[in-house]
Design a protein around this motif. Structure first.
Motif, mmCIF file in Angstrom:
data_model
loop_
_atom_site.group_PDB
_atom_site.id
_atom_site.type_symbol
_atom_site.label_atom_id
_atom_site.label_comp_id
_atom_site.label_asym_id
_atom_site.label_seq_id
_atom_site.Cartn_x
_atom_site.Cartn_y
_atom_site.Cartn_z
ATOM 1 N N GLU A 167 0.835 -1.201 0.000
ATOM 2 C CA GLU A 167 0.000 0.000 0.000
ATOM 3 C C GLU A 167 0.877 1.261 0.000
ATOM 4 O OE1 GLU A 167 -2.995 1.739 3.252
ATOM 5 O OE2 GLU A 167 -3.587 -0.242 2.480
ATOM 6 N N ARG A 168 1.932 1.260 0.791
ATOM 7 C CA ARG A 168 2.825 2.426 0.877
ATOM 8 C C ARG A 168 3.622 2.646 -0.409
ATOM 9 N NH1 ARG A 168 5.228 4.507 5.980
ATOM 10 N NH2 ARG A 168 3.729 4.106 7.616
ATOM 11 N N THR A 169 4.066 1.545 -1.032
ATOM 12 C CA THR A 169 4.927 1.669 -2.214
ATOM 13 C C THR A 169 4.135 1.656 -3.513
ATOM 14 O OG1 THR A 169 5.296 -0.721 -2.357
ATOM 15 C CG2 THR A 169 6.883 0.573 -1.037
ATOM 16 N N LYS A 170 2.851 1.331 -3.430
ATOM 17 C CA LYS A 170 1.985 1.228 -4.624
ATOM 18 C C LYS A 170 2.511 0.176 -5.595
ATOM 19 C CE LYS A 170 -0.442 5.101 -3.604
ATOM 20 N NZ LYS A 170 -0.663 5.049 -2.190
ATOM 21 N N LYS A 171 3.075 -0.919 -5.042
ATOM 22 C CA LYS A 171 3.603 -2.033 -5.840
ATOM 23 C C LYS A 171 3.150 -3.342 -5.228
ATOM 24 C CE LYS A 171 7.861 0.379 -7.095
ATOM 25 N NZ LYS A 171 9.324 0.369 -6.996
ATOM 26 N N LYS A 172 3.064 -4.378 -6.079
ATOM 27 C CA LYS A 172 2.785 -5.741 -5.621
ATOM 28 C C LYS A 172 4.085 -6.529 -5.702
ATOM 29 C CE LYS A 172 -1.697 -5.604 -4.975
ATOM 30 N NZ LYS A 172 -2.219 -5.698 -3.627
ATOM 31 N N TYR A 173 4.354 -7.334 -4.696
ATOM 32 C CA TYR A 173 5.592 -8.105 -4.633
ATOM 33 C C TYR A 173 5.291 -9.601 -4.653
ATOM 34 C CZ TYR A 173 7.382 -3.590 -3.135
ATOM 35 O OH TYR A 173 7.701 -2.260 -3.058
ATOM 36 N N GLU A 174 5.811 -10.284 -5.673
ATOM 37 C CA GLU A 174 5.681 -11.746 -5.725
ATOM 38 C C GLU A 174 6.688 -12.372 -4.774
ATOM 39 O OE1 GLU A 174 5.420 -13.634 -9.540
ATOM 40 O OE2 GLU A 174 4.446 -11.874 -10.409
ATOM 41 N N ILE A 175 7.872 -11.764 -4.702
ATOM 42 C CA ILE A 175 8.908 -12.216 -3.769
ATOM 43 C C ILE A 175 8.961 -11.196 -2.644
ATOM 44 C CG2 ILE A 175 11.390 -12.596 -3.462
ATOM 45 C CD1 ILE A 175 11.459 -13.433 -6.433
ATOM 46 N N PHE A 176 8.981 -11.660 -1.406
ATOM 47 C CA PHE A 176 9.021 -10.783 -0.243
ATOM 48 C C PHE A 176 9.704 -11.563 0.872
ATOM 49 C CE2 PHE A 176 7.056 -7.961 2.992
ATOM 50 C CZ PHE A 176 7.254 -6.750 2.364
ATOM 51 N N ARG A 177 11.036 -11.684 0.747
ATOM 52 C CA ARG A 177 11.789 -12.581 1.629
ATOM 53 C C ARG A 177 12.714 -11.806 2.551
ATOM 54 N NH1 ARG A 177 16.631 -16.146 0.877
ATOM 55 N NH2 ARG A 177 17.009 -14.795 -0.884
ATOM 56 N N ALA A 178 12.525 -11.993 3.840
ATOM 57 C CA ALA A 178 13.373 -11.356 4.850
ATOM 58 C C ALA A 178 14.772 -11.952 4.787
ATOM 59 C CB ALA A 178 12.780 -11.564 6.237
ATOM 60 N N LEU A 179 15.778 -11.083 4.788
ATOM 61 C CA LEU A 179 17.169 -11.536 4.736
ATOM 62 C C LEU A 179 17.922 -11.266 6.031
ATOM 63 C CD1 LEU A 179 18.123 -10.212 1.193
ATOM 64 C CD2 LEU A 179 17.415 -12.520 1.826
ATOM 65 N N GLN A 180 17.660 -10.105 6.605
ATOM 66 C CA GLN A 180 18.429 -9.648 7.748
ATOM 67 C C GLN A 180 17.539 -8.717 8.566
ATOM 68 O OE1 GLN A 180 21.703 -6.952 6.734
ATOM 69 N NE2 GLN A 180 23.115 -8.484 7.549
ATOM 70 N N TYR A 181 17.843 -8.593 9.859
ATOM 71 C CA TYR A 181 17.047 -7.676 10.674
ATOM 72 C C TYR A 181 17.844 -7.154 11.858
ATOM 73 C CZ TYR A 181 16.344 -11.016 14.495
ATOM 74 O OH TYR A 181 16.526 -11.839 15.562
ATOM 75 N N GLY A 184 7.818 2.695 8.395
ATOM 76 C CA GLY A 184 8.662 3.287 7.370
ATOM 77 C C GLY A 184 9.099 2.274 6.336
ATOM 78 N N VAL A 185 9.275 2.729 5.105
ATOM 79 C CA VAL A 185 9.748 1.878 4.011
ATOM 80 C C VAL A 185 10.745 2.685 3.187
ATOM 81 C CG1 VAL A 185 9.145 0.591 1.916
ATOM 82 C CG2 VAL A 185 7.550 0.641 3.845
ATOM 83 N N GLN A 186 11.903 2.092 2.923
ATOM 84 C CA GLN A 186 12.866 2.679 1.996
ATOM 85 C C GLN A 186 13.038 1.724 0.828
ATOM 86 O OE1 GLN A 186 16.475 3.430 4.221
ATOM 87 N NE2 GLN A 186 15.850 5.523 4.658
ATOM 88 N N GLN A 187 12.888 2.244 -0.384
ATOM 89 C CA GLN A 187 13.067 1.458 -1.600
ATOM 90 C C GLN A 187 14.448 1.767 -2.192
ATOM 91 O OE1 GLN A 187 9.360 1.327 -4.135
ATOM 92 N NE2 GLN A 187 8.876 3.122 -2.868
ATOM 93 N N GLY A 188 14.837 1.004 -3.208
ATOM 94 C CA GLY A 188 16.052 1.299 -3.951
ATOM 95 C C GLY A 188 17.337 0.857 -3.289
ATOM 96 N N HIS A 189 17.251 -0.060 -2.355
ATOM 97 C CA HIS A 189 18.460 -0.571 -1.712
ATOM 98 C C HIS A 189 19.049 -1.733 -2.506
ATOM 99 C CE1 HIS A 189 18.759 1.753 1.965
ATOM 100 N NE2 HIS A 189 17.439 1.749 2.011
ATOM 101 N N THR A 190 20.299 -2.056 -2.203
ATOM 102 C CA THR A 190 20.962 -3.222 -2.790
ATOM 103 C C THR A 190 21.153 -4.265 -1.697
ATOM 104 O OG1 THR A 190 23.239 -2.564 -2.274
ATOM 105 C CG2 THR A 190 22.264 -1.668 -4.321
#
Length: 103
Positions: A32-46, A87-93
């Motif tokens: 909802e925040r990013t206005k995108k749908k994600y087929e992959i949504f896998r947690a890597l690190q926290y 919060g959401v930040q996009q564009g990370h590597t």
């Protein structure tokens, strides 16, 4: 040994099944925040921070070369235990460090 500053975030850790469950639960809020749908949504690190509840900062692989940094607050059980995206930040590597933001 994980270093924790009193009131601060833990050092980054590999994502666990519990962290993935949190991601699954808040995926709709992120979409909802990013206005995108994600087929992959896998947690890597926290990273986590204990407050009146828990703040989580999670690195998520969102497909291809897309990585998100997502802040989630989990309320204490006595307050319902709800999880909300703060919060959401996009564009990370995949190599970007998890750094707290938007607090």
């Amino acid at each position: 040994m994980t270093h924790v500053t009193c009131g601060g975030f833990t050092d980054p850790r590999p994502a666990t099944e519990e962290i993935q469950e949190i991601c699954d639960e808040v995926k709709g809020q992120v979409e909802e925040r990013t206005k995108k749908k994600y087929e992959i949504f896998r947690a890597l690190q926290y990273r986590s921070q204990v407050v009146e509840g828990t703040n989580y900062l999670i690195k998520i692989h969102a497909g291809g070369f897309s990585y998100l940094h997502v802040m989630v607050f989990e309320a204490l059980p006595c307050y319902g235990g709800e999880k909300s995206v703060t919060g959401v930040q996009q564009g990370h590597t995949s190599q970007d460090d998890l750094k707290p933001f938007g607090m």
